[in-house]
Design an enzyme around this catalytic site. Structure first.
Site, PDB file in Angstrom:
ATOM      1  N   CYS A 108       0.852  -1.187   0.000  1.00 45.37           N
ATOM      2  CA  CYS A 108       0.000   0.000   0.000  1.00 45.37           C
ATOM      3  C   CYS A 108       0.884   1.233   0.000  1.00 45.37           C
ATOM      4  CB  CYS A 108      -0.903   0.000   1.238  1.00 45.37           C
ATOM      5  SG  CYS A 108      -2.024   1.403   1.327  1.00 45.37           S
ATOM      6  N   HIS A 110     -10.139   1.455   1.573  1.00 42.42           N
ATOM      7  CA  HIS A 110      -9.710   2.815   1.916  1.00 42.42           C
ATOM      8  C   HIS A 110     -10.908   3.747   2.057  1.00 42.42           C
ATOM      9  CE1 HIS A 110      -5.365   2.688   1.912  1.00 42.42           C
ATOM     10  NE2 HIS A 110      -5.358   2.037   0.762  1.00 42.42           N
ATOM     11  N   HIS A 158      -9.061  -3.717  -2.122  1.00 46.03           N
ATOM     12  CA  HIS A 158      -8.081  -2.967  -1.329  1.00 46.03           C
ATOM     13  C   HIS A 158      -8.431  -1.477  -1.336  1.00 46.03           C
ATOM     14  CE1 HIS A 158      -3.848  -2.112   0.050  1.00 46.03           C
ATOM     15  NE2 HIS A 158      -4.177  -0.937  -0.477  1.00 46.03           N
ATOM     16  N   GLU A 159      -8.684  -0.922  -2.524  1.00 41.60           N
ATOM     17  CA  GLU A 159      -8.996   0.509  -2.623  1.00 41.60           C
ATOM     18  C   GLU A 159     -10.363   0.823  -2.017  1.00 41.60           C
ATOM     19  OE1 GLU A 159      -6.545   2.319  -3.191  1.00 41.60           O
ATOM     20  OE2 GLU A 159      -5.283   0.763  -4.061  1.00 41.60           O
TER      21      GLU A 159
END
Length: 179
Positions: free
Chosen positions: A99, A145, A141-142
């Site tokens: 990351c 966020h 993953h994004e």
């Protein structure tokens, strides 16, 4: 506009992002291009707006081979505004993630191998698209966020430094291995 990638511990990274309400706003339009540029300059394969200090639900998926991900598949950068994971399928697969907001770390994280996402694209159209394998991992993953979650909070099975990952997992010395 210049954007700095925020690092682990910054409060913006740990709070859910707000939906984009005014898609046509010039600052929203500018952010789309900025995310793509910053992601590519940092050798990332994805980037979310909170990582550059903008707490809005916007991310870019931009998989391509680069020094951090030499085996990444090549795709055109895809901006997603207000994304929603509408379906996930398959037995979770453990694989390595890094990351840009957690420099010098890689973690072995479980993710679904297939996702369906509904989002607004950079043209303002609502789109539903499916992703699999590595690109599905990037999307998840994004998307994390945007929820205020970093991969290190997903209870990785194992954590390595970037150097250990390169030598132990990729088998690359990067100029600092003994002959």
């Amino acid at each position: 506009m210049t954007h700095t990638i925020l690092q682990l511990g910054h409060p913006t990274l740990h709070h859910p992002a707000s939906p984009v309400e005014h898609f046509a706003d010039p600052t929203v339009q500018q952010l789309m291009g900025d995310l793509v540029r910053v992601c590519q300059e940092a050798n990332g394969v994805g980037l979310a707006a909170p990582q550059v200090g903008v707490s809005l639900q916007m991310l870019v998926v931009a998989s391509r081979p680069n020094p951090r991900y030499p085996h990444a598949p090549l795709m055109q950068p895809l901006v997603m505004v207000n994304p929603e994971l509408v379906a996930m399928a398959g037995e979770p697969i453990w694989d390595w993630e890094g990351c840009l907001s957690v420099p010098n770390q890689r973690g072995l994280v479980a993710r679904s191998p297939w996702v369906r996402v509904r989002f607004v694209n950079d043209q303002g159209e609502v789109v539903t698209q499916e992703f699999e394998d590595f690109v599905a991992r990037i999307v998840q993953h994004e998307y994390d966020h945007l929820q205020g979650t970093l991969f290190v909070e997903r209870q990785p099975q194992r954590l390595l430094t970037e150097a250990a990952y390169r030598t132990e997992i990729l088998g690359q010395c990067m100029g600092n291995c003994s002959p």
